[in-house]
Design a protein around this motif. Structure first.
Motif, short mmCIF file in Angstrom:
data_model
loop_
_atom_site.label_atom_id
_atom_site.label_comp_id
_atom_site.label_asym_id
_atom_site.label_seq_id
_atom_site.Cartn_x
_atom_site.Cartn_y
_atom_site.Cartn_z
N GLY A 251 7.61 -5.89 6.16
CA GLY A 251 7.76 -5.61 4.62
C GLY A 251 6.76 -6.46 3.97
N ILE A 252 7.16 -7.60 3.00
CA ILE A 252 6.38 -8.33 2.03
C ILE A 252 5.36 -8.80 2.79
N ARG A 253 5.46 -9.41 3.81
CA ARG A 253 4.51 -10.06 4.56
C ARG A 253 3.31 -9.37 4.59
N LYS A 254 3.05 -8.18 4.69
CA LYS A 254 2.02 -7.35 4.60
C LYS A 254 0.77 -7.39 3.54
N ASP B 267 -5.75 -0.75 13.10
CA ASP B 267 -5.22 -1.81 12.17
C ASP B 267 -3.65 -1.60 12.37
N LYS B 268 -3.28 -2.94 12.45
CA LYS B 268 -1.88 -3.22 12.95
C LYS B 268 -0.73 -2.68 11.92
N GLU C 204 -1.94 7.01 10.40
CA GLU C 204 -2.43 7.05 9.26
C GLU C 204 -2.93 5.38 8.78
N VAL C 205 -3.86 5.21 8.08
CA VAL C 205 -4.57 3.80 7.56
C VAL C 205 -3.40 3.62 6.33
N ARG C 206 -2.74 2.35 6.51
CA ARG C 206 -2.12 1.88 5.20
C ARG C 206 -2.42 0.64 5.00
N MET C 207 -2.75 0.23 3.82
CA MET C 207 -3.15 -0.71 3.14
C MET C 207 -2.32 -1.69 2.37
N ALA C 208 -2.73 -2.97 2.35
CA ALA C 208 -2.08 -3.91 1.15
C ALA C 208 -3.03 -3.86 -0.03
N LEU C 209 -2.57 -3.29 -1.13
CA LEU C 209 -3.55 -3.22 -2.30
C LEU C 209 -3.24 -3.93 -3.55
N LEU C 210 -3.76 -4.55 -4.39
CA LEU C 210 -3.76 -5.20 -5.50
C LEU C 210 -2.86 -4.18 -6.46
N ASP C 211 -1.90 -4.49 -7.22
CA ASP C 211 -1.27 -3.77 -8.38
C ASP C 211 -1.37 -4.43 -9.57
N ASP D 7 1.66 -0.92 2.14
CA ASP D 7 2.03 0.40 2.94
C ASP D 7 1.53 1.40 1.98
N VAL D 8 0.28 1.35 1.41
CA VAL D 8 -0.39 2.38 0.56
C VAL D 8 -1.19 3.18 1.38
N LEU D 9 -1.02 4.56 1.58
CA LEU D 9 -1.78 5.22 2.52
C LEU D 9 -3.10 5.43 1.83
N VAL D 10 -4.17 5.39 2.76
CA VAL D 10 -5.47 5.61 2.32
C VAL D 10 -6.41 6.22 3.43
#
Length: 341
Positions: free
Chosen positions: A216-219, A302-303, A309-316, A324-327
């Motif tokens: 989870g959060i470690r991503k 990417d792990k 599906e590519v999932r990113m860690a993105l600034l909010d 886990d943001v789908l890109v």
């Protein structure tokens, strides 16, 4: 996992006094054997030195076999200790070898680069590259301790300091807006490295402590790394265009901040701060049209991905990150076009 930021003359003898190891080996590359090993050898009892070739291109199974064979030839049992003396490559590879030799022996990390002190040595991610894919084979296993001494910075060229600084920037962007506002007003040579090493270790330990196995959060620690790792891997095969890890991650943070802005997660002002500061420190990686498709293809490995599906860690927000943001591929292509133009 304990982390000690203090002179090795104090921390290393204190650690060894608390343990009774049957044998000790130091793993170093050609550079750290020459420049860093003299700083610790007098604090060690009888031990073996294992030397491997330096560089990301040697973080592979063939080098692991060299290490495993050396431990086997020296008849190391499961009560032995491996000391990883080096940067991120030595820490990743040495920890992986220790975690798998006879189903696991103790190891400690003595990181010698800024990058490994603030990032690679903390958190227990171990692994090697496989057929061109970065950190493709590995395990989660915490070292017995991490011993950090900033004296090693005296041995580093400026390019290595700059590379490690990218992970410090990342830690500020994902977790500490106030610290981001401090560092972005200073150039590379004005930074307080002792303060920033302690700050980054604290940020990473806090996040890893909540989520050791990256469920989870470690991503969030992967902000900038989806496109950054793809760029790093893509250029690894070309010695003339090869990027240091931090250079690739800096490019990845700009591109992924652009994606966050397009998705409405951050304001334009934060994107402009990030790109202005990172371009001033790292310049711009030259990307041609021919580079784009291979880089985008590499993101599929990417792990953090799920179901292809590519999932990113993105600034909010400043000092805040989601995961886990789908890109989509189109969004990543637009981001790389934005970065290079």
């Amino acid at each position: 996992m304990s982390v000690h930021i203090s002179p090795l003359a104090e921390s290393l003898p204190a650690f060894l006094k608390q343990h009774n190891y049957s044998a000790i080996a130091v793993l170093a590359d050609a550079n750290t054997k020459r420049h860093c090993y003299p700083a610790i050898k007098n604090f060690l009892p009888k031990h073996k030195i294992i030397t491997v070739r330096a560089g990301e291109e040697f973080k592979n199974l063939a080098t692991c076999e060299t290490v495993w064979q050396a431990l086997t030839d020296a008849q190391f049992d499961r009560h032995a200790l491996l000391i990883d003396l080096g940067g991120g490559v030595i820490g990743d590879l040495g920890g992986f070898c220790a975690a798998t030799y006879k189903r696991g022996i103790d190891f400690i990390q003595i990181p010698t680069t800024l990058l490994s002190q603030v990032d690679a040595s903390v958190g227990g991610k171990l692994g090697i590259d496989f057929h061109g894919f970065k950190n493709h084979i590995g395990v989660f296993k915490l070292p017995e301790t991490v011993l950090i001494d900033t004296v090693f910075f005296q041995t580093l060229p400026e390019l290595e300091l700059r590379s490690g600084f990218a992970e410090i920037i990342k830690h500020c962007l994902i977790a500490d807006a106030a610290k981001w506002n401090v560092i972005r007003r200073r150039d590379l040579h004005q930074q307080d490295w002792n303060d920033l090493v302690a700050h980054s270790v604290g940020v990473k330990k806090n996040i890893v402590g909540q989520d050791p196995n990256e469920k989870g959060i470690r991503k969030v620690l992967n902000f900038g790394h989806t496109l950054g790792h793809a760029l790093e891997t893509h250029f690894l095969a070309d010695p003339k265009r090869r990027l240091l890890h931090g250079e690739a991650i800096a490019a990845g943070m700009i591109a992924e901040a652009f994606i966050a802005k397009r998705k409405g997660l951050i304001e334009t002002g934060l994107l402009e701060q990030i790109e202005e500061y990172l371009f001033s420190i790292y310049g711009r990686v030259k990307l041609t049209d021919a580079d784009l498709e291979p880089v985008l293809k590499l993101t599929l490995q990417d792990k953090k991905n799920r179901n292809g599906e590519v999932r990113m860690a993105l600034l909010d927000g400043p000092g805040s990150c989601t995961y886990d943001v789908l890109v989509t591929k189109a969004e990543m292509r637009r981001a790389l076009d934005y970065y290079r133009t």
